[in-house]
Design a protein around this motif. Structure first.
Motif, PDB file in Angstrom:
ATOM      1  N   LEU A  28      19.131   6.502 -23.910  1.00  0.00           N
ATOM      2  CA  LEU A  28      18.793   4.928 -22.568  1.00  0.00           C
ATOM      3  C   LEU A  28      17.391   3.867 -22.920  1.00  0.00           C
ATOM      4  CD1 LEU A  28      20.055   6.636 -19.291  1.00  0.00           C
ATOM      5  CD2 LEU A  28      21.205   4.414 -20.554  1.00  0.00           C
ATOM      6  N   VAL A  29      16.416   4.929 -23.239  1.00  0.00           N
ATOM      7  CA  VAL A  29      15.482   4.164 -23.808  1.00  0.00           C
ATOM      8  C   VAL A  29      15.545   3.035 -25.014  1.00  0.00           C
ATOM      9  CG1 VAL A  29      12.787   3.712 -24.306  1.00  0.00           C
ATOM     10  CG2 VAL A  29      13.874   5.162 -22.035  1.00  0.00           C
ATOM     11  N   ALA A  30      16.275   4.039 -25.868  1.00  0.00           N
ATOM     12  CA  ALA A  30      16.154   3.078 -26.866  1.00  0.00           C
ATOM     13  C   ALA A  30      17.407   2.562 -26.860  1.00  0.00           C
ATOM     14  CB  ALA A  30      17.569   4.690 -27.961  1.00  0.00           C
ATOM     15  N   GLU A  31      18.545   2.256 -25.380  1.00  0.00           N
ATOM     16  CA  GLU A  31      19.037   0.877 -25.857  1.00  0.00           C
ATOM     17  C   GLU A  31      19.209  -0.297 -25.447  1.00  0.00           C
ATOM     18  OE1 GLU A  31      23.370   1.856 -24.675  1.00  0.00           O
ATOM     19  OE2 GLU A  31      23.702   3.602 -25.565  1.00  0.00           O
ATOM     20  N   ILE A  32      17.872  -0.018 -24.409  1.00  0.00           N
ATOM     21  CA  ILE A  32      17.559  -0.616 -23.700  1.00  0.00           C
ATOM     22  C   ILE A  32      16.042  -1.790 -25.061  1.00  0.00           C
ATOM     23  CG2 ILE A  32      15.626  -1.494 -21.918  1.00  0.00           C
ATOM     24  CD1 ILE A  32      16.765   0.641 -20.326  1.00  0.00           C
ATOM     25  N   GLU A  33      15.947  -1.055 -25.421  1.00  0.00           N
ATOM     26  CA  GLU A  33      14.858  -1.983 -26.333  1.00  0.00           C
ATOM     27  C   GLU A  33      15.429  -1.986 -27.467  1.00  0.00           C
ATOM     28  OE1 GLU A  33      11.754   1.378 -27.176  1.00  0.00           O
ATOM     29  OE2 GLU A  33      10.993   1.261 -25.016  1.00  0.00           O
ATOM     30  N   GLY A  34      16.966  -1.641 -27.890  1.00  0.00           N
ATOM     31  CA  GLY A  34      17.924  -2.265 -28.799  1.00  0.00           C
ATOM     32  C   GLY A  34      17.826  -1.897 -29.610  1.00  0.00           C
ATOM     33  N   ARG A  35      17.318  -0.222 -29.534  1.00  0.00           N
ATOM     34  CA  ARG A  35      17.522   0.736 -30.645  1.00  0.00           C
ATOM     35  C   ARG A  35      18.511   1.195 -30.756  1.00  0.00           C
ATOM     36  NH1 ARG A  35      13.440   4.867 -30.276  1.00  0.00           N
ATOM     37  NH2 ARG A  35      13.292   3.780 -28.246  1.00  0.00           N
ATOM     38  N   GLU A  36      19.099   1.961 -31.759  1.00  0.00           N
ATOM     39  CA  GLU A  36      20.221   3.282 -31.757  1.00  0.00           C
ATOM     40  C   GLU A  36      19.672   3.943 -30.930  1.00  0.00           C
ATOM     41  OE1 GLU A  36      24.454   3.517 -32.397  1.00  0.00           O
ATOM     42  OE2 GLU A  36      22.838   1.590 -32.547  1.00  0.00           O
ATOM     43  N   PRO A  37      20.556   4.558 -30.315  1.00  0.00           N
ATOM     44  CA  PRO A  37      20.549   6.084 -30.164  1.00  0.00           C
ATOM     45  C   PRO A  37      20.281   7.340 -30.577  1.00  0.00           C
ATOM     46  CG  PRO A  37      22.389   4.813 -28.551  1.00  0.00           C
ATOM     47  CD  PRO A  37      22.115   4.241 -30.099  1.00  0.00           C
ATOM     48  N   SER A  38      19.565   7.949 -30.511  1.00  0.00           N
ATOM     49  CA  SER A  38      18.819   8.678 -31.803  1.00  0.00           C
ATOM     50  C   SER A  38      18.825   9.893 -31.915  1.00  0.00           C
ATOM     51  CB  SER A  38      17.891   8.371 -32.380  1.00  0.00           C
ATOM     52  OG  SER A  38      16.678   8.600 -32.054  1.00  0.00           O
ATOM     53  N   ALA A  39      18.629  10.356 -29.839  1.00  0.00           N
ATOM     54  CA  ALA A  39      18.376  11.965 -29.508  1.00  0.00           C
ATOM     55  C   ALA A  39      20.049  12.467 -29.249  1.00  0.00           C
ATOM     56  CB  ALA A  39      17.972  11.922 -27.971  1.00  0.00           C
ATOM     57  N   ARG A  40      19.947  13.578 -29.886  1.00  0.00           N
ATOM     58  CA  ARG A  40      21.003  14.639 -30.046  1.00  0.00           C
ATOM     59  C   ARG A  40      20.673  16.297 -29.358  1.00  0.00           C
ATOM     60  NH1 ARG A  40      23.209  10.943 -31.870  1.00  0.00           N
ATOM     61  NH2 ARG A  40      24.118  10.461 -33.031  1.00  0.00           N
ATOM     62  N   TYR A  41      22.163  16.679 -28.666  1.00  0.00           N
ATOM     63  CA  TYR A  41      21.254  17.627 -27.418  1.00  0.00           C
ATOM     64  C   TYR A  41      21.808  18.728 -28.819  1.00  0.00           C
ATOM     65  CZ  TYR A  41      22.216  21.261 -23.873  1.00  0.00           C
ATOM     66  OH  TYR A  41      22.184  22.290 -22.970  1.00  0.00           O
ATOM     67  N   LYS A  42      21.367  19.928 -28.516  1.00  0.00           N
ATOM     68  CA  LYS A  42      21.937  20.981 -29.619  1.00  0.00           C
ATOM     69  C   LYS A  42      22.172  21.539 -28.525  1.00  0.00           C
ATOM     70  CE  LYS A  42      19.808  24.038 -32.604  1.00  0.00           C
ATOM     71  NZ  LYS A  42      18.705  24.708 -33.206  1.00  0.00           N
ATOM     72  N   HIS A  43      23.058  21.983 -28.169  1.00  0.00           N
ATOM     73  CA  HIS A  43      23.595  23.313 -27.644  1.00  0.00           C
ATOM     74  C   HIS A  43      23.992  24.624 -27.868  1.00  0.00           C
ATOM     75  CE1 HIS A  43      25.865  23.849 -23.152  1.00  0.00           C
ATOM     76  NE2 HIS A  43      27.128  24.998 -24.497  1.00  0.00           N
ATOM     77  N   GLU A  44      22.909  25.579 -26.856  1.00  0.00           N
ATOM     78  CA  GLU A  44      23.096  26.945 -26.892  1.00  0.00           C
ATOM     79  C   GLU A  44      23.733  27.729 -26.294  1.00  0.00           C
ATOM     80  OE1 GLU A  44      19.258  26.595 -29.831  1.00  0.00           O
ATOM     81  OE2 GLU A  44      18.346  26.476 -28.081  1.00  0.00           O
TER      82      GLU A  44
END
Length: 85
Positions: free
Chosen positions: A20-36
């Motif tokens: 969300l912070v990335a989108e607000i700042e105009g950046r492409e979201p890059s964080a990924r959730y690693k499900h384990e």
């Protein structure tokens, strides 16, 4: 007692907040959730079993057995409560 599935919600929320912070700042979201999956079937002794497996990747599972995992589960519960209470 201790963490059940709430730890996944905490990790998912961190990824969502970062994106969300990335989108607000105009950046492409890059964080990924690693499900384990990481779980301990605690028999209170040498028959205690630990399983760790990524759900979205092939291979890479860990299975352990012994008294250590019973102790590790109790230590993790204390740590989790201290961090998220």
């Amino acid at each position: 007692s201790g963490p059940k599935m709430g730890h996944m919600a905490v990790r998912q929320a961190e990824v969502a907040a970062e994106n969300l912070v990335a989108e607000i700042e105009g950046r492409e979201p890059s964080a990924r959730y690693k499900h384990e999956i990481a779980l301990v079937v605690d028999e209170g002794g040498k028959d205690t079993v630990y399983l760790h497996k990524s759900l979205w990747e092939e291979g890479g599972k860990m299975v352990g057995r012994g008294r250590f995992w019973s102790w590790a589960k109790r230590a993790h519960e204390k740590y989790f409560r201290a961090q998220h209470s």
